[in-house]
Design a protein around this motif. Structure first.
Motif, PDB file in Angstrom:
ATOM      1  N   GLU A  13       0.855  -1.182   0.000  1.00  0.00           N
ATOM      2  CA  GLU A  13       0.000   0.000   0.000  1.00  0.00           C
ATOM      3  C   GLU A  13       0.894   1.237   0.000  1.00  0.00           C
ATOM      4  OE1 GLU A  13      -2.618  -0.163   3.334  1.00  0.00           O
ATOM      5  OE2 GLU A  13      -3.250  -2.220   2.914  1.00  0.00           O
ATOM      6  N   LEU A  14       0.748   2.071  -1.035  1.00  0.00           N
ATOM      7  CA  LEU A  14       1.537   3.292  -1.144  1.00  0.00           C
ATOM      8  C   LEU A  14       0.664   4.493  -0.831  1.00  0.00           C
ATOM      9  CD1 LEU A  14       3.638   2.618  -4.374  1.00  0.00           C
ATOM     10  CD2 LEU A  14       4.268   2.215  -1.997  1.00  0.00           C
ATOM     11  N   PHE A  15       1.243   5.462  -0.146  1.00  0.00           N
ATOM     12  CA  PHE A  15       0.510   6.654   0.262  1.00  0.00           C
ATOM     13  C   PHE A  15       1.301   7.912  -0.099  1.00  0.00           C
ATOM     14  CE2 PHE A  15      -0.733   3.213   3.009  1.00  0.00           C
ATOM     15  CZ  PHE A  15      -2.102   3.360   3.183  1.00  0.00           C
ATOM     16  N   VAL A  16       0.558   8.999  -0.275  1.00  0.00           N
ATOM     17  CA  VAL A  16       1.185  10.314  -0.381  1.00  0.00           C
ATOM     18  C   VAL A  16       0.744  11.147   0.813  1.00  0.00           C
ATOM     19  CG1 VAL A  16       1.423  10.322  -2.875  1.00  0.00           C
ATOM     20  CG2 VAL A  16      -0.692  11.145  -1.852  1.00  0.00           C
ATOM     21  N   ASP A  17       1.623  12.021   1.231  1.00  0.00           N
ATOM     22  CA  ASP A  17       1.421  12.798   2.447  1.00  0.00           C
ATOM     23  C   ASP A  17       0.779  14.136   2.101  1.00  0.00           C
ATOM     24  OD1 ASP A  17       1.611  14.034   4.908  1.00  0.00           O
ATOM     25  OD2 ASP A  17       3.602  13.226   5.335  1.00  0.00           O
ATOM     26  N   GLU A  18      -0.502  14.311   2.484  1.00  0.00           N
ATOM     27  CA  GLU A  18      -1.205  15.560   2.173  1.00  0.00           C
ATOM     28  C   GLU A  18      -1.325  16.468   3.384  1.00  0.00           C
ATOM     29  OE1 GLU A  18      -4.937  14.573   0.247  1.00  0.00           O
ATOM     30  OE2 GLU A  18      -3.955  14.780  -1.696  1.00  0.00           O
ATOM     31  N   ARG A  19      -0.586  16.160   4.433  1.00  0.00           N
ATOM     32  CA  ARG A  19      -0.631  17.030   5.610  1.00  0.00           C
ATOM     33  C   ARG A  19       0.067  18.351   5.331  1.00  0.00           C
ATOM     34  NH1 ARG A  19       2.589  13.928   9.859  1.00  0.00           N
ATOM     35  NH2 ARG A  19       3.757  13.313   8.014  1.00  0.00           N
ATOM     36  N   LEU A  20      -0.133  19.310   6.239  1.00  0.00           N
ATOM     37  CA  LEU A  20       0.693  20.516   6.176  1.00  0.00           C
ATOM     38  C   LEU A  20       2.136  20.054   6.320  1.00  0.00           C
ATOM     39  CD1 LEU A  20      -1.258  22.960   8.529  1.00  0.00           C
ATOM     40  CD2 LEU A  20      -1.308  22.864   6.036  1.00  0.00           C
ATOM     41  N   PRO A  21       2.982  20.325   5.339  1.00  0.00           N
ATOM     42  CA  PRO A  21       4.318  19.720   5.352  1.00  0.00           C
ATOM     43  C   PRO A  21       5.229  20.283   6.436  1.00  0.00           C
ATOM     44  CG  PRO A  21       4.109  21.266   3.541  1.00  0.00           C
ATOM     45  CD  PRO A  21       2.746  21.144   4.143  1.00  0.00           C
ATOM     46  N   ARG A  22       5.934  19.388   7.107  1.00  0.00           N
ATOM     47  CA  ARG A  22       6.978  19.797   8.035  1.00  0.00           C
ATOM     48  C   ARG A  22       8.221  20.058   7.191  1.00  0.00           C
ATOM     49  NH1 ARG A  22       6.167  15.691  13.210  1.00  0.00           N
ATOM     50  NH2 ARG A  22       3.979  16.199  13.574  1.00  0.00           N
ATOM     51  N   LEU A  23       8.597  21.304   7.082  1.00  0.00           N
ATOM     52  CA  LEU A  23       9.631  21.703   6.133  1.00  0.00           C
ATOM     53  C   LEU A  23      11.045  21.420   6.625  1.00  0.00           C
ATOM     54  CD1 LEU A  23       8.152  25.157   5.074  1.00  0.00           C
ATOM     55  CD2 LEU A  23       7.983  22.997   3.860  1.00  0.00           C
ATOM     56  N   ILE A  24      11.258  21.533   7.920  1.00  0.00           N
ATOM     57  CA  ILE A  24      12.617  21.404   8.450  1.00  0.00           C
ATOM     58  C   ILE A  24      12.515  21.047   9.928  1.00  0.00           C
ATOM     59  CG2 ILE A  24      12.739  23.901   8.895  1.00  0.00           C
ATOM     60  CD1 ILE A  24      15.719  23.781   8.306  1.00  0.00           C
ATOM     61  N   TYR A  25      13.359  20.121  10.373  1.00  0.00           N
ATOM     62  CA  TYR A  25      13.366  19.683  11.763  1.00  0.00           C
ATOM     63  C   TYR A  25      14.610  20.227  12.462  1.00  0.00           C
ATOM     64  CZ  TYR A  25       9.832  16.181  10.466  1.00  0.00           C
ATOM     65  OH  TYR A  25       8.697  15.550  10.019  1.00  0.00           O
ATOM     66  N   PHE A  26      14.435  20.677  13.709  1.00  0.00           N
ATOM     67  CA  PHE A  26      15.548  21.225  14.478  1.00  0.00           C
ATOM     68  C   PHE A  26      15.867  20.340  15.675  1.00  0.00           C
ATOM     69  CE2 PHE A  26      14.807  24.686  11.920  1.00  0.00           C
ATOM     70  CZ  PHE A  26      13.698  25.459  12.245  1.00  0.00           C
ATOM     71  N   LYS A  27      17.130  20.273  16.018  1.00  0.00           N
ATOM     72  CA  LYS A  27      17.533  19.671  17.287  1.00  0.00           C
ATOM     73  C   LYS A  27      17.570  20.730  18.384  1.00  0.00           C
ATOM     74  CE  LYS A  27      19.558  16.923  20.309  1.00  0.00           C
ATOM     75  NZ  LYS A  27      18.809  15.910  21.038  1.00  0.00           N
ATOM     76  N   HIS A  28      17.986  21.946  18.011  1.00  0.00           N
ATOM     77  CA  HIS A  28      18.090  22.994  19.021  1.00  0.00           C
ATOM     78  C   HIS A  28      16.701  23.548  19.341  1.00  0.00           C
ATOM     79  CE1 HIS A  28      17.452  25.717  15.654  1.00  0.00           C
ATOM     80  NE2 HIS A  28      17.395  26.729  16.491  1.00  0.00           N
ATOM     81  N   CYS A  29      16.595  24.249  20.444  1.00  0.00           N
ATOM     82  CA  CYS A  29      15.318  24.857  20.848  1.00  0.00           C
ATOM     83  C   CYS A  29      15.304  26.334  20.460  1.00  0.00           C
ATOM     84  CB  CYS A  29      15.134  24.729  22.354  1.00  0.00           C
ATOM     85  SG  CYS A  29      13.636  25.572  22.944  1.00  0.00           S
ATOM     86  N   PRO A  30      14.479  26.731  19.488  1.00  0.00           N
ATOM     87  CA  PRO A  30      14.423  28.139  19.081  1.00  0.00           C
ATOM     88  C   PRO A  30      13.961  29.061  20.207  1.00  0.00           C
ATOM     89  CG  PRO A  30      13.376  26.720  17.450  1.00  0.00           C
ATOM     90  CD  PRO A  30      13.612  25.884  18.657  1.00  0.00           C
ATOM     91  N   PHE A  31      13.183  28.530  21.134  1.00  0.00           N
ATOM     92  CA  PHE A  31      12.664  29.383  22.208  1.00  0.00           C
ATOM     93  C   PHE A  31      13.728  29.668  23.260  1.00  0.00           C
ATOM     94  CE2 PHE A  31       9.223  26.806  20.421  1.00  0.00           C
ATOM     95  CZ  PHE A  31       8.540  27.833  19.782  1.00  0.00           C
ATOM     96  N   LYS A  32      14.583  28.698  23.512  1.00  0.00           N
ATOM     97  CA  LYS A  32      15.741  28.972  24.372  1.00  0.00           C
ATOM     98  C   LYS A  32      16.692  29.933  23.670  1.00  0.00           C
ATOM     99  CE  LYS A  32      16.022  24.605  26.944  1.00  0.00           C
ATOM    100  NZ  LYS A  32      16.848  23.402  27.185  1.00  0.00           N
ATOM    101  N   GLU A  33      16.870  29.695  22.371  1.00  0.00           N
ATOM    102  CA  GLU A  33      17.838  30.458  21.587  1.00  0.00           C
ATOM    103  C   GLU A  33      17.455  31.934  21.491  1.00  0.00           C
ATOM    104  OE1 GLU A  33      21.345  30.331  19.146  1.00  0.00           O
ATOM    105  OE2 GLU A  33      20.356  28.548  19.909  1.00  0.00           O
TER     106      GLU A  33
END
Length: 723
Positions: free
Chosen positions: A647-667
């Protein structure tokens, strides 16, 4: 040259062109990684190498005992597979030492098709824990290039429980997003980093909550000189310098500096760091993710060099302005300066007429509008770079010349344990005048070109006549033979053998799969309109065991899966295993290789973050029993990707463009985990995933940038939607 540390640790250098390649060779690199233009490598926007110069490049490297790793570290389309195979065949003929690969389907094909091939798992595969590395080791990867986000504890665990070589980045640019899972440029402009076309949108200016603009996604460069001992003690065997897109002077400085430190039992000085900063410094260095430092430099997003002084006075003229600056650094024509007003970059100047007018005072003329008090930073030190690029690596050789009456002349050469012998064609006769002398032999053998250097000469000479031209010919023949022998001695002993078998016979007919995967973060969002969806994926912002168990209980009659975090430590994985053990009906939505063995294949969905880009990868998972696959975010319009009984699927969600390891809120907001000031962004919403609350402490917390426009997938395939 050499000590216990330098002998067991590989220094791996980048080369984006032949000049950088020679800078790496001359600097003392043990290995070099490079790509071919149009050759499926992650730096497709630079000069690279060609099929015309690859063979001579590999030979040059092997002459000096340097290995060559060819980058095939992009995702591959179905129609490109034969081209990649042709490239691999050609590179094997050129005797490259290994290939760096990202695409799992391509890697699997190469392992099946080429016996004895050596593959290294690219950092784009995102391996950052033991479980992910063990999966890759099981496929046949000899080396894994760990994600920059991998902590020391995981490096130790990997070393203690696997036999793979561990490669780790030590110098250069730090991607703000997880390598292989940054879709920022791809989904916004079609320029995919996973296809070697990254446009570095992360280096652009952004605003936070409509405030002041800054480079809020632009990371500082990293320098691991202070952490080398920790890395080596943890089990890293290859120290990798980032920078195929950078200048030869950068490569020379990085390689020479790290070579010196390795030869000096890991001791380094502030001068070493200053020298590295002169060739590239983006906001001062950090130790990757090791020390918990702030990783963003929001004021400037490019090279700022080193601070050397300030503008003392400016005399405005009709055509030219006279500028006086103070600097303890000795300046000269050819240097390049960058001027700042506080942290704001104002301009770059390259004075051609700079003069020393007193102690630490210099004068130059320019048409640029410069003001008193501006800060001066040096971004090109011409004298230093001239010294760097003037260094030349040569191979020391010894020679023995034997010339006796009535016999041929014999020249024996040796270098690095390799010995060769050549003889003259003619029989030597007694000299009537000007017999062959030691001086004649030394003069000739000292003319050994830019690759060899004579360090020892023994002569066994009788009173023989030997023309200088014949002596020179003997030298050339001997050095050529020595060169070939050295190259051969440094080539892999196990030949790569192609297995003549058709392994590309995958199904091409399009599927009509109307099933749906629904993502939800709150049970209350499930209602009569979506209760009939086929697969339910719980994607919480906080991975709390009791809440996950309760969701699994409420949906006990449904096929439910837990959305796994992209990166996980050993503690995180233990926590996940506890949850799965207590929830019999709970499967997993896999986003990284570590998740493939957490449960059975029938209770696993291969997620879009696994970057399934071609039929090879679909077949790879199908053969292992995984029958629910979400195609790559970057390949959602491909009709031809298909496989029977999958079964193949395509992802129609709001795309997650980039993942971070650091915390932008601390930064940026000085937030804390206990009182997180998490807020939505302006153009992009910032999502948060807190993972594994343990003893009231967040073990792993990472973020993703999400576009506000949903993707449109292929109507013939299944759907991944969000409620």
């Amino acid at each position: 040259m050499g000590n216990k540390i330098s002998e067991k640790i590989e220094l791996l250098a980048p080369a984006g062109n032949y000049q950088s390649f020679m800078a790496a060779i001359n600097g003392g690199a043990d290995a070099i990684y490079l790509g071919l233009s149009g050759g499926f490598n992650a730096r497709g926007n630079i000069e690279n190498f060609t099929t015309e110069n690859l063979k001579e490049t590999v030979e040059k490297a092997h002459l000096f005992g340097v290995k060559i790793y060819l980058t095939l570290n992009t995702l591959i389309k179905d129609e490109e597979i034969e081209d990649v195979l042709d490239l691999v065949r050609f590179a094997n003929e050129c005797k490259v030492d290994a290939f760096i690969v990202q695409d799992i389907g391509l890697a699997n094909l190469l392992f099946q098709k080429f016996k004895n091939i050596e593959l290294h798992a690219s950092t784009q595969m995102g391996a950052s824990n033991l479980e992910g590395v063990k999966f890759l080791e099981g496929l046949g990867f000899k080396r894994v290039v760990l994600a920059r986000e991998t902590p020391l504890s995981e490096i130790r665990r990997i070393k203690d429980n696997t036999n793979v070589d561990i490669e780790y980045f030590i110098q250069g640019a730090l991607c703000v997003g997880f390598s292989g899972n940054c879709y920022l440029c791809s989904l916004l402009s079609g320029a995919s980093g996973n296809r070697g076309k990254c446009k570095q949108f992360c280096r652009l200016g952004y605003k936070i909550n409509g405030g002041k603009e800054g480079y809020y996604l632009s990371t500082k460069d990293f320098c691991m000189l202070p952490s080398l001992k920790e890395l080596i003690d943890a089990g890293v065997t290859s120290l990798k310098i980032e920078g195929r897109a950078r200048r030869p002077a950068y490569v020379a400085s990085a390689v020479q500096t790290y070579r010196k430190v390795l030869e000096n039992e890991l001791k380094y000085s502030q001068e070493d760091i200053t020298n590295l900063k002169k060739v590239f410094n983006r906001g001062d260095y950090i130790s990757g993710y090791f020390k918990g430092e702030k990783i963003i430099y929001s004021a400037v997003q490019n090279h700022i060099g080193i601070e050397i002084g300030k503008i003392l006075d400016v005399k405005k003229g009709k055509r030219f302005n006279e500028v006086i600056l103070s600097s303890s650094h000795k300046l000269r024509a050819g240097d390049t300066l960058k001027l700042f007003d506080g942290e704001k970059e104002v301009m770059t100047v390259s004075p051609v007429d700079i003069k020393n007018i007193g102690k630490n005072k210099y004068l130059f003329t320019t048409t640029a509008s410069i003001n008193n008090g501006m800060l001066v930073r040096l971004i090109v030190d011409s004298a230093y770079e001239e010294e760097l690029l003037g260094k030349q690596r040569k191979i020391d050789f010894s020679a023995t010349m034997t010339a006796k009456i009535g016999k041929t002349a014999i020249l024996e050469l040796s270098a690095n344990g390799i010995k060769v012998k050549v003889e003259s064609e003619e029989i030597l006769s007694e000299a009537k005048s000007q017999p062959l002398s030691y001086k004649d032999c030394k003069t000739s053998l000292s003319k050994s070109g830019d690759e060899f250097e004579l360090v020892k000469l023994d002569c066994k000479l009788e009173n023989v006549f030997f023309r200088k031209g014949d002596l020179n010919n003997l030298r050339r023949e001997g050095l050529s033979k020595l060169r070939e022998a050295l190259i051969s001695s440094n080539e892999k002993q196990e030949k790569v053998i192609e297995i003549k078998e058709n392994l590309l016979d995958f199904t091409k007919k399009a599927l009509k799969n109307n099933k749906k995967i629904v993502f939800f973060d709150d049970y209350n969002k499930i209602n009569d309109n979506n209760i009939e969806f086929d697969y339910f994926v719980y994607s919480p912002s906080d991975y709390k065991k009791d809440e996950i168990k309760e969701i699994a209980r409420k949906l006990s009659d449904k096929k439910i899966f837990l959305d796994l975090p992209l990166i996980a430590t050993s503690q995180d994985i233990s926590y996940l295993k506890e949850i799965l053990k207590e929830c019999d009906n709970l499967g997993v939505y896999v986003t990284n290789y570590y998740g493939l063995n957490l449960t059975s294949p029938d209770k696993t969905i291969i997620g879009s973050e696994m970057n399934i880009f071609n039929s090879l990868s679909v077949s790879f998972y199908k053969e292992r029993g995984f029958d629910k696959i979400v195609l790559s975010k970057e390949d959602f319009l491909k009709d031809e990707i298909s496989a029977e009984n999958v079964e193949l699927f395509v992802d129609e969600r709001l795309p997650r463009l980039i993942y971070f390891k650091h915390c932008p809120f601390k930064e940026h907001f000085n937030s804390s985990c206990n009182a997180c000031k998490y807020k939505e962004g302006v153009k992009y919403s910032l999502g948060r995933e807190n993972f594994a609350l343990c003893r009231k402490r967040i073990i792993n917390c990472h973020f993703y940038l999400k576009e506000e426009i949903p993707l449109k997938g292929n109507s013939n395939l299944g759907k991944v939607v969000e409620i």
